[in-house]
Write a protein that holds these residues in place. Structure first.
Motif, mmCIF file in Angstrom:
data_model
loop_
_atom_site.group_PDB
_atom_site.id
_atom_site.type_symbol
_atom_site.label_atom_id
_atom_site.label_comp_id
_atom_site.label_asym_id
_atom_site.label_seq_id
_atom_site.Cartn_x
_atom_site.Cartn_y
_atom_site.Cartn_z
ATOM 1 N N UNK A 71 39.368 87.210 135.282
ATOM 2 C CA UNK A 71 40.076 86.132 134.586
ATOM 3 C C UNK A 71 40.463 85.062 135.584
ATOM 4 N N UNK A 72 40.693 83.887 135.058
ATOM 5 C CA UNK A 72 41.232 82.787 135.855
ATOM 6 C C UNK A 72 42.272 82.086 135.003
ATOM 7 N N UNK A 73 43.278 81.559 135.644
ATOM 8 C CA UNK A 73 44.345 80.885 134.929
ATOM 9 C C UNK A 73 45.089 79.963 135.873
ATOM 10 N N UNK A 74 45.673 78.938 135.303
ATOM 11 C CA UNK A 74 46.518 78.027 136.060
ATOM 12 C C UNK A 74 47.906 77.990 135.453
ATOM 13 N N UNK A 75 48.912 77.931 136.296
ATOM 14 C CA UNK A 75 50.301 77.810 135.860
ATOM 15 C C UNK A 75 50.907 76.570 136.495
ATOM 16 N N UNK A 76 51.762 75.898 135.736
ATOM 17 C CA UNK A 76 52.453 74.714 136.254
ATOM 18 C C UNK A 76 53.960 74.900 136.058
ATOM 19 N N UNK A 77 54.733 74.392 137.011
ATOM 20 C CA UNK A 77 56.189 74.510 136.963
ATOM 21 C C UNK A 77 56.799 73.366 137.766
ATOM 22 N N UNK A 134 45.189 81.252 139.692
ATOM 23 C CA UNK A 134 44.925 82.674 139.848
ATOM 24 C C UNK A 134 43.471 82.943 139.466
ATOM 25 N N UNK A 135 42.764 83.696 140.302
ATOM 26 C CA UNK A 135 41.386 84.086 140.013
ATOM 27 C C UNK A 135 41.227 85.565 140.356
ATOM 28 N N UNK A 136 40.812 86.346 139.367
ATOM 29 C CA UNK A 136 40.668 87.793 139.525
ATOM 30 C C UNK A 136 39.251 88.186 139.134
ATOM 31 N N UNK A 137 38.561 88.854 140.010
ATOM 32 C CA UNK A 137 37.264 89.440 139.689
ATOM 33 C C UNK A 137 37.206 90.759 140.432
ATOM 34 N N UNK A 138 37.426 91.833 139.697
ATOM 35 C CA UNK A 138 37.503 93.138 140.338
ATOM 36 C C UNK A 138 37.200 94.217 139.307
ATOM 37 N N UNK A 143 45.353 72.794 135.924
ATOM 38 C CA UNK A 143 45.352 73.509 137.197
ATOM 39 C C UNK A 143 44.099 74.375 137.267
ATOM 40 N N UNK A 144 43.854 75.178 136.224
ATOM 41 C CA UNK A 144 42.668 76.029 136.130
ATOM 42 C C UNK A 144 42.586 76.528 134.692
ATOM 43 N N UNK A 145 41.451 76.328 134.008
ATOM 44 C CA UNK A 145 41.339 76.761 132.606
ATOM 45 C C UNK A 145 41.536 78.273 132.462
ATOM 46 N N UNK A 146 42.160 78.665 131.359
ATOM 47 C CA UNK A 146 42.426 80.060 131.061
ATOM 48 C C UNK A 146 41.162 80.692 130.472
ATOM 49 N N UNK A 147 40.552 81.606 131.224
ATOM 50 C CA UNK A 147 39.331 82.280 130.781
ATOM 51 C C UNK A 147 39.385 83.732 131.230
ATOM 52 N N UNK A 148 38.755 84.619 130.439
ATOM 53 C CA UNK A 148 38.706 86.036 130.789
ATOM 54 C C UNK A 148 37.346 86.605 130.423
ATOM 55 N N UNK A 149 36.955 87.672 131.109
ATOM 56 C CA UNK A 149 35.669 88.324 130.842
ATOM 57 C C UNK A 149 35.784 89.821 131.103
ATOM 58 N N UNK A 150 34.945 90.580 130.386
ATOM 59 C CA UNK A 150 34.914 92.021 130.622
ATOM 60 C C UNK A 150 33.891 92.343 131.704
ATOM 61 N N UNK A 151 33.695 93.637 131.983
ATOM 62 C CA UNK A 151 32.800 94.061 133.063
ATOM 63 C C UNK A 151 31.348 93.680 132.805
ATOM 64 N N UNK A 152 30.991 93.458 131.521
ATOM 65 C CA UNK A 152 29.618 93.047 131.181
ATOM 66 C C UNK A 152 29.426 91.541 131.244
ATOM 67 N N UNK A 153 30.483 90.816 131.548
ATOM 68 C CA UNK A 153 30.405 89.365 131.632
ATOM 69 C C UNK A 153 30.660 88.648 130.329
ATOM 70 N N UNK A 154 30.983 89.368 129.255
ATOM 71 C CA UNK A 154 31.290 88.739 127.971
ATOM 72 C C UNK A 154 32.694 88.154 128.023
#
Length: 187
Positions: free
Chosen positions: A25-31, A65-69, A104-115
């Motif tokens: 997933x990737x996401x951006x937060x602003x404050x 935030x960027x997570x790929x694990x 900041x960064x678009x909110x996107x998520x994916x599963x282990x298959x890339x969907x």
């Protein structure tokens, strides 16, 4: 989240929910960067989440935030589950929003298959207060335990207890002081 006392450290949970596993997933937060200082970011759900998974621009009030694990495979969350926890120090009294920001960064998520799948996120706010409310009241309750006196400190008003400071006077010729034992906080 409970209010944070000005110039003290605390945390703010950032909730999200999703139905697929969270391998990426990737996401951006602003404050408002004048409201509080972010000292760290953790994830209660994602094993191995550390500083390599986010970029903080404290001056601009932006967190990317960027997570790929693969350890995120199979991790799901019900609405309101904290995805991230911001570790902060309160700099300015008031209610301060932390918002998901596509700028900041678009909110996107994916599963282990890339969907890809929707990641539902909500705005959260941090309330920073200057001092403990004036109507905060405490009572002492003692119990004799075969030669020692235990004194419990009980909150008598409905307050969020962020920190506690007290002093007790006693007659040293009648009682000896052996120390303080931390108790349990309960609501």
């Amino acid at each position: 989240d409970a209010p944070l006392l000005l110039n003290t450290a605390g945390t703010l949970d950032i909730p999200a929910s999703w139905t697929g596993d969270l391998a990426a997933f990737q996401a951006g937060l602003a404050f408002d960067p004048t409201a509080f200082t972010v000292t760290g970011v953790t994830s209660p759900l994602l094993t191995g989440f550390d500083a390599s998974h986010f970029t903080l621009d404290a001056a601009a009030g932006e967190l990317a935030v960027a997570w790929f694990d693969p350890s995120g495979a199979g991790v799901t969350a019900a609405p309101g589950t904290p995805l991230l926890t911001l570790h902060v120090v309160g700099d300015s009294p008031g209610v301060h929003e932390v918002v998901w920001s596509a700028e900041v960064l678009p909110l996107e998520a994916a599963n282990a298959s890339g969907q890809t799948f929707p990641l539902q996120a909500s705005t959260n706010a941090l309330t920073i207060i200057e001092s403990m409310p004036a109507d905060a009241a405490f009572a002492l309750e003692g119990s004799w335990n075969g030669g020692s006196l235990a004194v419990d400190v009980i909150a008598m008003t409905n307050i969020d207890l962020l920190s506690f400071q007290a002093s007790f006077g006693f007659n040293p010729s009648a009682l000896g002081f052996t120390g303080v034992t931390p108790g349990e906080l309960s609501s």
